[in-house]
Design a protein around this motif. Structure first.
Motif, PDB file in Angstrom:
ATOM      1  N   ASP A 127     -11.676  -4.622  -1.447  1.00 14.84           N
ATOM      2  CA  ASP A 127     -11.985  -3.747  -2.738  1.00 14.84           C
ATOM      3  C   ASP A 127     -13.700  -4.161  -3.083  1.00 14.84           C
ATOM      4  O   ASP A 127     -13.433  -5.138  -4.101  1.00 14.84           O
ATOM      5  CB  ASP A 127     -11.168  -4.084  -3.684  1.00 14.84           C
ATOM      6  CG  ASP A 127     -11.179  -3.000  -4.818  1.00 14.84           C
ATOM      7  OD1 ASP A 127     -12.239  -2.142  -4.775  1.00 14.84           O
ATOM      8  OD2 ASP A 127     -10.192  -3.011  -5.779  1.00 14.84           O
ATOM      9  N   GLY A 168       0.904  -1.135   0.034  1.00 19.01           N
ATOM     10  CA  GLY A 168       0.008   0.032  -0.149  1.00 19.01           C
ATOM     11  C   GLY A 168       0.834   1.223  -0.193  1.00 19.01           C
ATOM     12  O   GLY A 168       2.045   1.345   0.410  1.00 19.01           O
ATOM     13  N   ILE A 215      -4.953   2.332  -4.135  1.00 17.73           N
ATOM     14  CA  ILE A 215      -5.799   1.290  -3.506  1.00 17.73           C
ATOM     15  C   ILE A 215      -4.806   0.050  -3.165  1.00 17.73           C
ATOM     16  O   ILE A 215      -3.937  -0.319  -3.978  1.00 17.73           O
ATOM     17  CB  ILE A 215      -6.852   0.886  -4.322  1.00 17.73           C
ATOM     18  CG1 ILE A 215      -7.815   1.915  -4.850  1.00 17.73           C
ATOM     19  CG2 ILE A 215      -7.771  -0.152  -3.726  1.00 17.73           C
ATOM     20  CD1 ILE A 215      -8.681   2.703  -3.947  1.00 17.73           C
ATOM     21  N   ASN A 216      -4.992  -0.316  -1.958  1.00 20.64           N
ATOM     22  CA  ASN A 216      -4.115  -1.381  -1.474  1.00 20.64           C
ATOM     23  C   ASN A 216      -4.382  -2.531  -2.405  1.00 20.64           C
ATOM     24  O   ASN A 216      -5.654  -2.747  -2.985  1.00 20.64           O
ATOM     25  CB  ASN A 216      -4.477  -1.835  -0.034  1.00 20.64           C
ATOM     26  CG  ASN A 216      -3.946  -0.566   1.082  1.00 20.64           C
ATOM     27  OD1 ASN A 216      -3.641   0.194   0.734  1.00 20.64           O
ATOM     28  ND2 ASN A 216      -4.585  -0.788   2.407  1.00 20.64           N
ATOM     29  N   SER A 217      -3.626  -3.761  -2.466  1.00 23.86           N
ATOM     30  CA  SER A 217      -3.615  -4.754  -3.004  1.00 23.86           C
ATOM     31  C   SER A 217      -2.685  -5.756  -2.392  1.00 23.86           C
ATOM     32  O   SER A 217      -1.860  -5.268  -1.876  1.00 23.86           O
ATOM     33  CB  SER A 217      -3.289  -4.584  -4.568  1.00 23.86           C
ATOM     34  OG  SER A 217      -3.690  -5.704  -5.503  1.00 23.86           O
ATOM     35  N   ASP A 224     -14.470   9.044  -5.037  1.00 23.03           N
ATOM     36  CA  ASP A 224     -14.802   7.662  -5.231  1.00 23.03           C
ATOM     37  C   ASP A 224     -15.428   7.200  -3.877  1.00 23.03           C
ATOM     38  O   ASP A 224     -15.078   7.375  -2.967  1.00 23.03           O
ATOM     39  CB  ASP A 224     -13.509   6.677  -5.432  1.00 23.03           C
ATOM     40  CG  ASP A 224     -13.850   5.384  -5.703  1.00 23.03           C
ATOM     41  OD1 ASP A 224     -15.046   4.811  -5.230  1.00 23.03           O
ATOM     42  OD2 ASP A 224     -13.000   4.716  -6.322  1.00 23.03           O
ATOM     43  N   GLU A 248      -3.760   0.129  -7.904  1.00 25.27           N
ATOM     44  CA  GLU A 248      -4.643   0.943  -8.695  1.00 25.27           C
ATOM     45  C   GLU A 248      -4.636   2.561  -8.234  1.00 25.27           C
ATOM     46  O   GLU A 248      -4.539   2.595  -6.798  1.00 25.27           O
ATOM     47  CB  GLU A 248      -6.163   0.552  -8.720  1.00 25.27           C
ATOM     48  CG  GLU A 248      -7.022   1.548  -9.383  1.00 25.27           C
ATOM     49  CD  GLU A 248      -8.168   0.936  -9.426  1.00 25.27           C
ATOM     50  OE1 GLU A 248      -9.470   2.057  -9.357  1.00 25.27           O
ATOM     51  OE2 GLU A 248      -8.493  -0.400  -8.997  1.00 25.27           O
ATOM     52  N   LEU A 269      -5.777   6.296  -7.175  1.00 25.19           N
ATOM     53  CA  LEU A 269      -6.980   6.806  -6.730  1.00 25.19           C
ATOM     54  C   LEU A 269      -7.674   7.538  -7.983  1.00 25.19           C
ATOM     55  O   LEU A 269      -6.884   8.035  -8.614  1.00 25.19           O
ATOM     56  CB  LEU A 269      -6.819   7.772  -5.639  1.00 25.19           C
ATOM     57  CG  LEU A 269      -6.332   7.290  -4.174  1.00 25.19           C
ATOM     58  CD1 LEU A 269      -6.226   8.187  -3.348  1.00 25.19           C
ATOM     59  CD2 LEU A 269      -7.321   6.104  -3.763  1.00 25.19           C
ATOM     60  N   VAL A 303     -13.728   4.654  -1.467  1.00 31.73           N
ATOM     61  CA  VAL A 303     -12.430   4.601  -0.968  1.00 31.73           C
ATOM     62  C   VAL A 303     -12.514   5.198   0.488  1.00 31.73           C
ATOM     63  O   VAL A 303     -13.295   5.878   0.917  1.00 31.73           O
ATOM     64  CB  VAL A 303     -11.524   5.819  -1.684  1.00 31.73           C
ATOM     65  CG1 VAL A 303     -10.215   6.238  -1.026  1.00 31.73           C
ATOM     66  CG2 VAL A 303     -11.182   5.545  -3.128  1.00 31.73           C
ATOM     67  N   ALA A 330      -7.484   2.068   1.293  1.00 31.78           N
ATOM     68  CA  ALA A 330      -6.454   2.735   0.849  1.00 31.78           C
ATOM     69  C   ALA A 330      -5.548   3.188   1.929  1.00 31.78           C
ATOM     70  O   ALA A 330      -6.063   3.620   2.966  1.00 31.78           O
ATOM     71  CB  ALA A 330      -6.973   3.894  -0.058  1.00 31.78           C
ATOM     72  N   ARG A 333     -12.957   0.247  -0.313  1.00 33.57           N
ATOM     73  CA  ARG A 333     -11.876   0.239  -1.146  1.00 33.57           C
ATOM     74  C   ARG A 333     -10.768   0.643  -0.299  1.00 33.57           C
ATOM     75  O   ARG A 333     -10.506   1.829  -0.321  1.00 33.57           O
ATOM     76  CB  ARG A 333     -11.724   0.684  -2.415  1.00 33.57           C
ATOM     77  CG  ARG A 333     -13.179   0.602  -3.543  1.00 33.57           C
ATOM     78  CD  ARG A 333     -13.194   1.278  -4.506  1.00 33.57           C
ATOM     79  NE  ARG A 333     -12.257   0.233  -5.463  1.00 33.57           N
ATOM     80  CZ  ARG A 333     -11.303   0.671  -6.591  1.00 33.57           C
ATOM     81  NH1 ARG A 333     -11.765   1.930  -7.117  1.00 33.57           N
ATOM     82  NH2 ARG A 333     -10.682  -0.202  -7.285  1.00 33.57           N
ATOM     83  N   ASP A 393      -6.517  -5.700   2.190  1.00 30.77           N
ATOM     84  CA  ASP A 393      -6.784  -5.618   0.952  1.00 30.77           C
ATOM     85  C   ASP A 393      -8.449  -6.023   0.719  1.00 30.77           C
ATOM     86  O   ASP A 393      -8.525  -7.237   0.884  1.00 30.77           O
ATOM     87  CB  ASP A 393      -6.002  -6.474   0.112  1.00 30.77           C
ATOM     88  CG  ASP A 393      -6.228  -6.694  -1.256  1.00 30.77           C
ATOM     89  OD1 ASP A 393      -7.131  -5.703  -1.739  1.00 30.77           O
ATOM     90  OD2 ASP A 393      -5.704  -7.520  -1.924  1.00 30.77           O
TER      91      ASP A 393
END
Length: 692
Positions: free
Chosen positions: A317, A112, A117-119, A303, A137, A139, A306, A325, A323, A315
């Motif tokens: 989403d 992150g 966006i965290n993944s 968004d 991704e 923001l 978020v 972050a 979502r 994580d």
């Protein structure tokens, strides 16, 4: 201490500490619920943290890179860690990283960085693991949504029941002050008289009727209260919105239509997404003078899904709802400065930060100049400290260290917290027909001034002296500190004004009702400047003195009593308004922070030393060599100074982590006080300080 109370897990933990130093024995120590602290629960969390900090025995290095999903560019500075771990690694300038992971065990590796966006990815590390790629991704850009908010009772309560219940008061019956910020009756009474009824005809001060600054041309006709009390509305206004066109408290009320944003703003106050969508807190000039969302706090409204938070490894989403972050702001006290630090534009030129701008609240700057800030003890650590048995932050989420789980009650001036914040010490000596008294009030547990917050907050120390026959001693007009008149002048038991004691408060002055005059104890929106500030800073103390006459007093004993009380508003204001309930609808009255009694025998008074024209010289005594006492070496972790780091120091560490006492536990000198210091502590287990 008895050893039959030691559990196997405690002994195992102590053996674990000793084993790090290659020692086979251990010193038993009793742990349990002491002083309201459940050490067994703390130990469970400590063990989890400790294990998470030690690399697995069969770990293998795994390399990788963090890239942007948009253009595949590397993301420098991304935080990479195993899901639910308390530490990880930071990606290099080229986005690359290397991290030790357990061999042959499937793990979730997450990343992150603010702005994305965290993944995460799932992998089973091995010695032959290929480099991994984690893509984040960016923001969304573009214009803000007209309404990016959700109703917490619908969108948040299922997955985050623990947090929702703390914030809303569901179950306990007492909501957080964040949740009731929009409907707070006191605030509405002060602005337009609509809180408890009566409108502009309500007794006591009403801004829209009585403000001398409005009469002088104050352009902030809303009072600026809605900036923080109705942030679901105020945060959506463009920064260049004219002062008189800002959100007014009357824009949202209990009568607003169900389902409307205005009704949600009233019902939810500082709702979940007010904080979790805040992306930055700071004015363009780097200052904090403006209130709330009036050009200081910036909300991400592009968004609706978020949600910012302090964890780079969360994580989740779910479009339009959640979502996750990462935003480091959520680990900093600066997040709180959005509403707990502001000044007034007293000359109406649009500058809230020029010299002479009177303070409204300075809680953040009080903390910033304290030792708490220097040691990394943030607002969140005290006011959102972990509690209970909660082990995850959401339904289906991984188990986490207590350090990652924060209560959302946002406790402030509750009785228990006030009692931990202050301490009163009395000393008294009878001398030549009088009783000399000294009182100290110490701010021992608040990371900001005592009291702090809105300028109606005040604390009173009342000092009395009574014989064993029940007769009150008369104080001398000279040599005695007195409570200011605002403490209440009259015959009621809690009328402390102009009687022995002290008053602690910030006093602002503003324009008087007659042109060319001034008046004191105004609220910030009417203020021209500060008269005085007697609030006690963090780790500071106030010393006051009193002189009571003993002439003709029967009895052999005098009891000196010091009473420390906290008030959310001035006594006369509460009486004028008829407030018997606070702004949340809870019973209101003085809060007894502490009461101390000191019994003083008076039949052996100390006579003053007689004066003489000829004084015999006092022989100089032979001074004995002082007995050396152990000192705490900065690297020894010897908190309870006895020449070594041992079980007593471990208890001190745990009490510091629980927020019960304050000890210097930044053992490694990095990143302030955090869980990494526990590993440093283990390195010095039973080791004497250097040189001993």
């Amino acid at each position: 201490m008895p050893t039959d109370c030691i559990t196997g897990s405690e002994i195992g933990f102590l053996r674990f500490l000793r084993s790090i130093r290659g020692e086979a024995t251990f010193e038993p120590v009793r742990f349990g619920i002491v002083g309201g602290v459940n050490y067994l629960r703390l130990f469970a969390g400590v063990i989890v943290v400790f294990i998470s900090m030690v690399p697995p025995a069969n770990s293998v290095p795994v390399s990788g890179v963090v890239r942007s999903k948009a253009d595949q560019s590397p993301i420098a500075g991304a935080e990479v860690r195993v899901e639910s771990a308390t530490q990880g690694v930071v990606a290099s300038m080229s986005g690359t990283f290397s991290i030790d992971l357990p061999s042959g065990i499937m793990v979730t590796l997450a990343a992150g960085k603010f702005g994305f966006i965290n993944s995460s990815i799932r992998l089973t590390p091995s010695a032959n693991s290929a480099p991994v790629v984690i893509r984040l991704e960016p923001l969304a850009s573009g214009p803000p949504l007209s309404n990016p908010f959700h109703d917490p009772s619908v969108a948040c309560t299922y997955c985050h029941a623990y947090y929702y219940e703390g914030w809303s008061g569901a179950g306990s019956g007492v909501a957080s002050r964040h949740a009731t910020a929009g409907s707070n009756t006191w605030v509405r009474d002060l602005v337009d008289g609509s809180g408890t009824g009566g409108g502009l005809g309500q007794p006591g001060y009403v801004f829209k009727r009585d403000s001398t600054s409005l009469a002088a041309g104050n352009p902030y006709t809303t009072g600026l209260c809605a900036e923080c009390h109705l942030p679901l509305l105020s945060s959506l206004l463009p920064e260049d919105t004219p002062a008189g066109a800002r959100v007014d408290l009357s824009d949202a009320a209990a009568s607003s239509p169900e389902g409307s944003l205005e009704r949600l703003a009233y019902d939810a106050g500082v709702a979940c997404e007010v904080c979790h969508k805040t992306e930055s807190v700071q004015q363009a000039n780097g200052e904090f003078g403006r209130t709330g969302f009036f050009g200081k706090a910036k909300l991400f409204a592009n968004d609706d899904g978020v949600q910012f938070g302090p964890l780079p490894d969360s994580d989740v989403d779910i479009p339009h709802i959640m979502r996750a972050a990462y935003n480091p702001l959520h680990t900093e006290s600066r997040l709180c400065a959005a509403c707990h630090e502001y000044r007034m534009d007293h000359d109406f030129d649009g500058d809230f930060d020029e010299a002479g701008s009177p303070p409204g609240q300075t809680t953040y700057s009080e903390w910033l100049s304290s030792s708490y800030a220097q040691r990394g003890v943030t607002c969140q650590k005290c006011h959102m400290s972990p509690d209970g048995d909660q082990v995850d932050i959401g339904v289906g989420g991984p188990s986490r260290s207590p350090s990652q789980i924060h209560n959302h009650r946002f406790e402030g001036a509750t009785l228990s917290r006030l009692q931990r914040a202050a301490d009163v010490i009395l000393d008294a000596t009878p001398v030549a027909g009088a009783l000399q008294v000294q009182a100290e009030v110490r701010n021992v547990g608040a990371g900001h001034n005592f009291p702090t917050g809105f300028t109606t907050r005040n604390v009173i120390l009342a000092v009395t002296a009574t014989t064993d026959l029940g007769q009150s001693l008369v104080w001398s007009s000279s040599g005695t500190d007195l409570v200011p008149a605002w403490g209440g002048v009259g015959d009621e038991a809690n009328d402390y004004g102009l009687k022995p004691g002290r008053g602690f408060a910030r006093i602002l002055y503003g324009r008087g009702e007659v042109e060319g005059t001034t008046q004191e104890r105004v609220i910030f929106i009417d203020a021209l400047g500060e008269v005085s500030n007697t609030a006690i800073p963090p780790k500071g103390k106030d010393v006051s003195h009193y002189l009571f006459s003993l002439e003709g007093i029967p009895g052999d004993i005098v009891t000196v009593t010091a009473t420390l009380v906290y008030r959310r508003v001035w006594k006369d204001l509460a009486e004028e308004k008829g407030w018997t309930l606070d702004g949340q609808g809870q019973p209101y009255g003085d809060l007894l922070v502490e009461q101390v009694h000191l019994v003083v025998p008076i039949n052996h008074q100390i006579e003053p030393t007689p004066t003489s024209t000829q004084v015999e010289p006092t022989p100089t005594p032979t001074l004995a060599e002082p007995t050396p006492t152990p000192t705490r070496h900065p690297d020894s972790c010897d908190l309870v100074v006895d020449g070594r780091a041992d079980a007593k120091d471990l208890i001190a560490y745990l009490r510091d982590r629980a927020g019960v006492e304050d000890f210097p536990t930044d053992f490694n000198g990095k990143n302030g006080e955090d869980v990494a210091d526990l590993f440093e502590f283990a390195q010095f287990w039973y080791q004497p300080p250097p040189g001993q």
